[in-house]
Design a protein around this motif. Structure first.
Motif, PDB file in Angstrom:
ATOM      1  N   ILE A   1      73.795  30.735  41.402  1.00 15.11           N
ATOM      2  CA  ILE A   1      74.298  31.406  42.046  1.00 15.11           C
ATOM      3  C   ILE A   1      75.028  30.689  43.236  1.00 15.11           C
ATOM      4  N   ALA A   2      74.692  29.573  43.511  1.00 13.18           N
ATOM      5  CA  ALA A   2      75.097  28.753  44.988  1.00 13.18           C
ATOM      6  C   ALA A   2      76.372  28.195  43.948  1.00 13.18           C
ATOM      7  N   LEU A   3      75.364  26.966  43.161  1.00 11.79           N
ATOM      8  CA  LEU A   3      76.761  26.193  42.421  1.00 11.79           C
ATOM      9  C   LEU A   3      78.062  27.195  42.875  1.00 11.79           C
ATOM     10  N   HIS A   4      78.043  28.554  41.217  1.00 13.56           N
ATOM     11  CA  HIS A   4      79.101  29.523  40.918  1.00 13.56           C
ATOM     12  C   HIS A   4      79.690  29.540  42.718  1.00 13.56           C
ATOM     13  N   LYS A   5      79.215  30.113  43.625  1.00 12.23           N
ATOM     14  CA  LYS A   5      80.365  30.299  44.842  1.00 12.23           C
ATOM     15  C   LYS A   5      81.206  29.363  44.936  1.00 12.23           C
ATOM     16  N   ARG A   6      80.064  28.061  45.437  1.00  9.27           N
ATOM     17  CA  ARG A   6      81.412  26.697  45.052  1.00  9.27           C
ATOM     18  C   ARG A   6      82.429  26.628  43.904  1.00  9.27           C
ATOM     19  N   LEU A   7      81.883  26.718  42.601  1.00  9.22           N
ATOM     20  CA  LEU A   7      82.874  26.863  41.982  1.00  9.22           C
ATOM     21  C   LEU A   7      84.246  27.754  41.953  1.00  9.22           C
ATOM     22  N   ARG A   8      83.245  28.886  41.482  1.00  9.86           N
ATOM     23  CA  ARG A   8      84.618  30.694  42.542  1.00  9.86           C
ATOM     24  C   ARG A   8      85.776  30.530  42.302  1.00  9.86           C
ATOM     25  N   PRO A   9      86.268  30.017  43.358  1.00 12.86           N
ATOM     26  CA  PRO A   9      87.807  29.051  43.838  1.00 12.86           C
ATOM     27  C   PRO A   9      88.742  28.559  42.298  1.00 12.86           C
TER      28      PRO A   9
END
Length: 688
Positions: free
Chosen positions: A567-575
């Motif tokens: 989930i943290a990875l998704h948030k970092r890559l979300r942009p």
């Protein structure tokens, strides 16, 4: 008249009698005046609304019958308004009439700055006798070199399965009479040059932006003209126009690409992205965690586990309203169940918000259980004939939303609940096909669909911050009509990551990642029964609007920590994931997929091993869509799959990130890892 944008062009010839003819839709033609094209435009061309009076002997654009004398339609144009901005598109409105036939036509055609064309027609009855509209569709021509067709079919929990065929003479028609878009709906009907793929070939595609009955068709005539068309599919007697009354088609969308399916999809994505969205919160839906078990303590524990994993939104699914302890009762009784929730939903909502999460709620407004207070009080509100109920599906019937009293009840209940709990989000479901729909003695899907649109529009007008998800037993209502009013779609009821790889890949031609719900399910999928590792489930969900549908109260601390990492990875890559251009390599290995999302400065790719590989060595990873002249730093993103054999650039002994140009990465590629089946490696690129 030439409309052009983003390398695409559409040429309308209004030099002859009748409606303008569409002389070209496809590649841009450069800075050339319309009159200079006339010597090159010698091949047959259909009118904007094809008819026999214009020499067209295929499927007519308009079909209908008048109560009384029948006159075939020959249009006389009274107005041709055009605004063209070379390189930026433009708009055309044509007004025409046939006084003898008693009809008036208004045709609208718009090309946006991304080269996407949308079209609609409206027909008005100007005579005193009724006119029964049998069909009114929108179509554009495709050239003879478009020799293959691609469309899609599917079923519950396995949507968007591709099928290809030759584009021969005659009509290939995909018709839907399910009253909703349908699991088997094609979504896009694509024509293309031989062997077209994601990254190559010339393609043309059409999509009807409508959530009721619809048709998509391809037709090639012996005279050498071929069309792609689409529109609403009307039942006999469904639209009868009195004098002065009009029928208008939904918007029909056409896209062209000279660079394969990815470019065609990017033009469609740009249309949806013109309506901006807030950051997409990672969402937990409780359905597969608790089903109808709505004990407060259990749900609070689930919310606390979700917050610990970094989840940002909690959605309470089916089962919160009166009499809803199973799926055989309660639909329509949109009041919080006092027996289950003596203090309302406030204790749960308060705790969810204390944990820093948004709160959402499930509804199925268009449906009713016969075993409900609503059905017992108002049996006449059921969509069907008064003397006989339609066949049941899922123990439910359909509410007649075109009936003002039913509509008013639903609007009041939805408005009241959204207001009382300050809901951030609604999951709006639609769980059955509409069978034998009768409204006021006539077929009722057209009126039902328009009423559902009005209900969504009115609710959003009253609550502008509210986000709405379109769910229809998974992906059975995914179209640009519903997406004009909602913020994401539930892609499929299957969270099986292997099936989801294909479902998301093909749904993603029409829907960009940020509007496509993609959840991490339980280790053993509740639909297929297949067990898959968490890393693969998470890597699959990462490339959509990520969420979780899993009983987190039953997982170990190690699994919760691993989920939190993803989930943290998704948030970092979300942009990147939710703004970039979606690309899919035409990878030569059928056991693997390579796809990504690309921005000018950053990109993320996934190399996905689906099944066992036949070849000893994997094919290189040729990364599409990068700027050939730019230098990129390449590194592994996220956890390495268990059992992976990494090449030197990705291994722990690598001296630092690999630096290569986009040209090298696109042509030669990267040495690929050797992965076990059902695993994925993520690669992140940053422009140096």
């Amino acid at each position: 008249m030439i409309l052009s944008a983003a390398g695409a062009a559409l040429v309308l010839d209004d030099s002859g009698p009748g409606l303008p003819r569409v002389r070209h839709f496809g590649a841009g033609l450069g800075p050339v005046a319309g009159a200079a094209l006339l010597p090159a435009l010698t091949s047959p061309a259909p009118a904007l609304l094809p008819a026999q009076g214009d020499g067209w002997y295929g499927r007519p654009g308009l079909s209908g019958v008048r109560d009384g004398e029948h006159w075939p339609v020959r249009w006389t144009v009274s107005r041709f308004d055009a605004v063209a901005e070379p390189g930026s598109g433009g708009a055309v409105t044509v007004v025409a009439a046939d006084d003898r036939a008693g009809l008036e036509l208004v045709s609208e055609l718009v090309m946006d700055g991304g080269g996407l064309v949308r079209m609609r027609h409206a027909v008005t009855n100007t005579a005193s006798s009724p006119y029964r509209v049998a069909g009114l569709t929108c179509a554009l021509p495709v050239p003879g070199r478009a020799g293959e067709l691609l469309d899609f079919t599917g079923r519950w929990a396995l949507e968007k399965a591709p099928q290809r065929r030759a584009f021969g003479q005659g009509v290939w028609s995909r018709e839907n009479r399910r009253g909703r878009t349908g699991h088997d709906a094609t979504g896009l009907l694509v024509a293309g040059t031989a062997g077209f793929g994601f990254r190559g070939g010339e393609v043309w595609a059409v999509h009807a932006g409508w959530s009721g009955g619809h048709v998509h068709y391809a037709e090639r005539m012996a005279e050498g003209v071929a069309l792609l068309g689409a529109g609403e599919l009307l039942e006999p007697g469904e639209v009868v126009l009195g004098q002065g009354e009009s029928y208008r088609t939904p918007w029909v969308f056409f896209t062209w690409s000279g660079g394969g399916l990815d470019d065609a999809g990017a033009r469609l994505h740009a249309h949806l992205r013109a309506r901006p969205l807030p950051v997409r919160p990672v969402t937990l839906n409780n359905w597969e965690a608790t089903y109808f078990d709505h004990g407060l303590d259990r749900l609070v524990e689930l919310a606390e586990r979700a917050a610990a994993a970094g989840i940002e939104r909690f959605v309470l699914d089916d089962g919160w309203f009166r009499h809803r302890r199973h799926d055989r009762a309660g639909l329509g009784d949109w009041y919080v169940d006092e027996d289950v929730w003596p203090h309302g939903l406030h204790p749960l909502v308060s705790r969810v918000r204390e944990l820093g999460m948004q709160f959402g709620l499930w509804f199925e407004p268009e449906m009713v259980n016969p075993d409900s207070d609503l059905a017992r009080a108002h049996p006449d509100w059921i969509l069907g004939h008064a003397e006989r109920l339609p066949p049941p599906q899922r123990n439910q019937q359909v509410l007649d939303l075109a009936r003002p009293e039913a509509y008013a009840y639903l609007l009041e209940r939805l408005d009241a609940l959204v207001g009382e709990y300050a809901l951030d989000y609604i999951k709006w479901d639609h769980n059955r096909d509409i069978a034998e729909p009768v409204h006021d003695g006539a077929p009722g899907v057209h009126a039902q669909t328009l009423a559902a649109y009005r209900l969504l529009d009115e609710l959003r007008a009253r609550h502008p911050r509210l986000e709405i998800e379109s769910c229809s037993s998974g992906g059975a209502r995914i179209d640009y009509g519903i997406l004009a009013r909602t913020d994401r779609v539930w892609t499929s009821d299957s969270n099986d990551a292997l099936d989801r790889q294909a479902i998301q890949r093909w749904t993603g031609l029409l829907v960009p990642p940020e509007r496509m719900g993609a959840h991490v399910g339980a280790a053993r999928d509740h639909v297929t029964g297949r067990s898959l590792p968490l890393a693969f489930r998470a890597a699959t969900a990462l490339f959509g609007h990520m969420g979780v549908e899993w009983d987190l109260t039953s997982v170990s601390q190690e699994e919760l920590a691993e989920l939190a990492t993803w989930i943290a990875l998704h948030k970092r890559l979300r942009p990147v994931l939710h703004a970039g251009r979606v690309v899919r390599a035409d990878h030569p290995d059928p056991s693997a997929l390579l796809h990504g999302v690309v921005l000018p400065e950053r990109a993320v790719f996934a190399y996905v091993q689906l099944t066992s590989r036949l070849a000893v060595a994997p094919d290189p990873l040729r990364l599409p869509g990068l700027d050939p002249a730019s230098v990129y730093e390449v590194r592994v993103a996220g956890p390495v799959p268990e059992g992976a054999m990494l090449p030197e650039w990705a291994g722990p002994a690598a001296a630092g990130p690999l630096r290569l140009t986009g040209a090298v990465l696109g042509e030669l590629g990267l040495p690929a890892p050797s992965l076990r089946p059902a695993s994925a490696l993520l690669v992140e690129l940053t422009r140096a």
